[in-house]
Write a protein that holds these residues in place. Structure first.
Motif, PDB file in Angstrom:
ATOM      1  N   THR A 144     -39.782 -13.986  -0.640  1.00 58.06           N
ATOM      2  CA  THR A 144     -38.913 -13.036   0.049  1.00 58.06           C
ATOM      3  C   THR A 144     -37.959 -12.373  -0.950  1.00 58.06           C
ATOM      4  O   THR A 144     -37.813 -12.838  -2.088  1.00 58.06           O
ATOM      5  N   ARG A 145     -37.288 -11.330  -0.482  1.00 61.53           N
ATOM      6  CA  ARG A 145     -36.233 -10.710  -1.301  1.00 61.53           C
ATOM      7  C   ARG A 145     -35.180 -11.744  -1.664  1.00 61.53           C
ATOM      8  O   ARG A 145     -34.665 -11.766  -2.786  1.00 61.53           O
ATOM      9  N   GLU A 146     -34.867 -12.586  -0.703  1.00 63.09           N
ATOM     10  CA  GLU A 146     -33.856 -13.613  -0.931  1.00 63.09           C
ATOM     11  C   GLU A 146     -34.291 -14.574  -2.035  1.00 63.09           C
ATOM     12  O   GLU A 146     -33.480 -14.994  -2.849  1.00 63.09           O
ATOM     13  N   ARG A 147     -35.578 -14.923  -2.046  1.00 69.43           N
ATOM     14  CA  ARG A 147     -36.069 -15.813  -3.108  1.00 69.43           C
ATOM     15  C   ARG A 147     -35.929 -15.155  -4.474  1.00 69.43           C
ATOM     16  O   ARG A 147     -35.530 -15.805  -5.442  1.00 69.43           O
ATOM     17  N   LEU A 148     -36.261 -13.869  -4.566  1.00 72.33           N
ATOM     18  CA  LEU A 148     -36.109 -13.152  -5.837  1.00 72.33           C
ATOM     19  C   LEU A 148     -34.670 -13.249  -6.336  1.00 72.33           C
ATOM     20  O   LEU A 148     -34.422 -13.351  -7.538  1.00 72.33           O
ATOM     21  N   GLN A 149     -33.744 -13.232  -5.408  1.00 76.14           N
ATOM     22  CA  GLN A 149     -32.323 -13.233  -5.766  1.00 76.14           C
ATOM     23  C   GLN A 149     -31.783 -14.616  -6.108  1.00 76.14           C
ATOM     24  O   GLN A 149     -30.652 -14.727  -6.581  1.00 76.14           O
ATOM     25  N   THR A 150     -32.595 -15.663  -5.886  1.00 76.38           N
ATOM     26  CA  THR A 150     -32.118 -17.020  -6.161  1.00 76.38           C
ATOM     27  C   THR A 150     -32.650 -17.601  -7.465  1.00 76.38           C
ATOM     28  O   THR A 150     -32.302 -18.731  -7.806  1.00 76.38           O
ATOM     29  N   PHE A 151     -33.472 -16.851  -8.181  1.00 77.20           N
ATOM     30  CA  PHE A 151     -33.952 -17.347  -9.468  1.00 77.20           C
ATOM     31  C   PHE A 151     -32.768 -17.536 -10.416  1.00 77.20           C
ATOM     32  O   PHE A 151     -31.722 -16.899 -10.258  1.00 77.20           O
ATOM     33  N   GLU A 152     -32.958 -18.416 -11.409  1.00 76.63           N
ATOM     34  CA  GLU A 152     -31.920 -18.614 -12.422  1.00 76.63           C
ATOM     35  C   GLU A 152     -31.486 -17.274 -13.013  1.00 76.63           C
ATOM     36  O   GLU A 152     -30.303 -17.037 -13.236  1.00 76.63           O
ATOM     37  N   ARG A 153     -32.451 -16.416 -13.261  1.00 78.25           N
ATOM     38  CA  ARG A 153     -32.196 -15.019 -13.645  1.00 78.25           C
ATOM     39  C   ARG A 153     -32.670 -14.178 -12.475  1.00 78.25           C
ATOM     40  O   ARG A 153     -33.849 -13.861 -12.351  1.00 78.25           O
ATOM     41  N   PRO A 154     -31.779 -13.854 -11.544  1.00 78.16           N
ATOM     42  CA  PRO A 154     -32.199 -13.209 -10.295  1.00 78.16           C
ATOM     43  C   PRO A 154     -32.750 -11.802 -10.491  1.00 78.16           C
ATOM     44  O   PRO A 154     -32.386 -11.089 -11.424  1.00 78.16           O
ATOM     45  N   ILE A 155     -33.650 -11.435  -9.596  1.00 83.52           N
ATOM     46  CA  ILE A 155     -34.167 -10.071  -9.517  1.00 83.52           C
ATOM     47  C   ILE A 155     -33.554  -9.473  -8.257  1.00 83.52           C
ATOM     48  O   ILE A 155     -33.951  -9.813  -7.143  1.00 83.52           O
ATOM     49  N   ILE A 156     -32.581  -8.624  -8.470  1.00 81.61           N
ATOM     50  CA  ILE A 156     -31.816  -8.053  -7.362  1.00 81.61           C
ATOM     51  C   ILE A 156     -32.252  -6.615  -7.074  1.00 81.61           C
ATOM     52  O   ILE A 156     -32.298  -6.194  -5.931  1.00 81.61           O
ATOM     53  N   GLN A 157     -32.581  -5.884  -8.122  1.00 76.21           N
ATOM     54  CA  GLN A 157     -32.931  -4.473  -7.976  1.00 76.21           C
ATOM     55  C   GLN A 157     -34.390  -4.298  -7.566  1.00 76.21           C
ATOM     56  O   GLN A 157     -35.241  -5.131  -7.884  1.00 76.21           O
ATOM     57  N   GLU A 158     -34.668  -3.196  -6.899  1.00 78.87           N
ATOM     58  CA  GLU A 158     -36.046  -2.868  -6.528  1.00 78.87           C
ATOM     59  C   GLU A 158     -36.696  -2.085  -7.662  1.00 78.87           C
ATOM     60  O   GLU A 158     -36.010  -1.428  -8.449  1.00 78.87           O
ATOM     61  N   PRO A 159     -38.024  -2.138  -7.741  1.00 78.29           N
ATOM     62  CA  PRO A 159     -38.698  -1.359  -8.778  1.00 78.29           C
ATOM     63  C   PRO A 159     -38.495   0.143  -8.575  1.00 78.29           C
ATOM     64  O   PRO A 159     -38.298   0.593  -7.442  1.00 78.29           O
ATOM     65  N   VAL A 160     -38.539   0.869  -9.668  1.00 75.21           N
ATOM     66  CA  VAL A 160     -38.418   2.326  -9.662  1.00 75.21           C
ATOM     67  C   VAL A 160     -39.784   2.896 -10.019  1.00 75.21           C
ATOM     68  O   VAL A 160     -40.457   2.386 -10.922  1.00 75.21           O
TER      69      VAL A 160
END
Length: 93
Positions: A63-79
């Protein structure tokens, strides 16, 4: 991913999707990165449709939430960069 960013002159802009994913890969590569790559390819093939990106991740339980919980989070969407779409697809495949 850094080599691809350099090849296509995608500058390391702090906080964008590619930079965040690069930092995640550099610091904590996990099997999720395969699904993130596949989702990014779906995004590119769909001409930048974010639903294609998130639908692919969702099918893998990410989920988006999982992406944001990584040690180095992925918060932004791809461009989407139409002029280098095919080159990026080639590199990530």
């Amino acid at each position: 991913i850094l080599t691809i960013m350099q090849k296509f002159q995608l500058k390391k802009r702090k906080g964008d999707f590619m930079e965040q994913w690069h930092q995640k890969l550099h610091n904590n590569t996990t099997p999720d990165d395969i699904f993130i790559c596949e989702a990014y390819l779906s995004f590119l093939r769909s001409d930048g449709n974010l639903s294609a990106f998130y639908d692919h991740l969702g099918a893998q339980g990410i989920t988006r939430e999982r992406l944001q919980t990584f040690e180095r989070p992925i918060i932004q969407e791809p461009v989407f960069f139409p002029s280098i779409k095919h080159g990026l697809i080639n590199e990530f495949e």
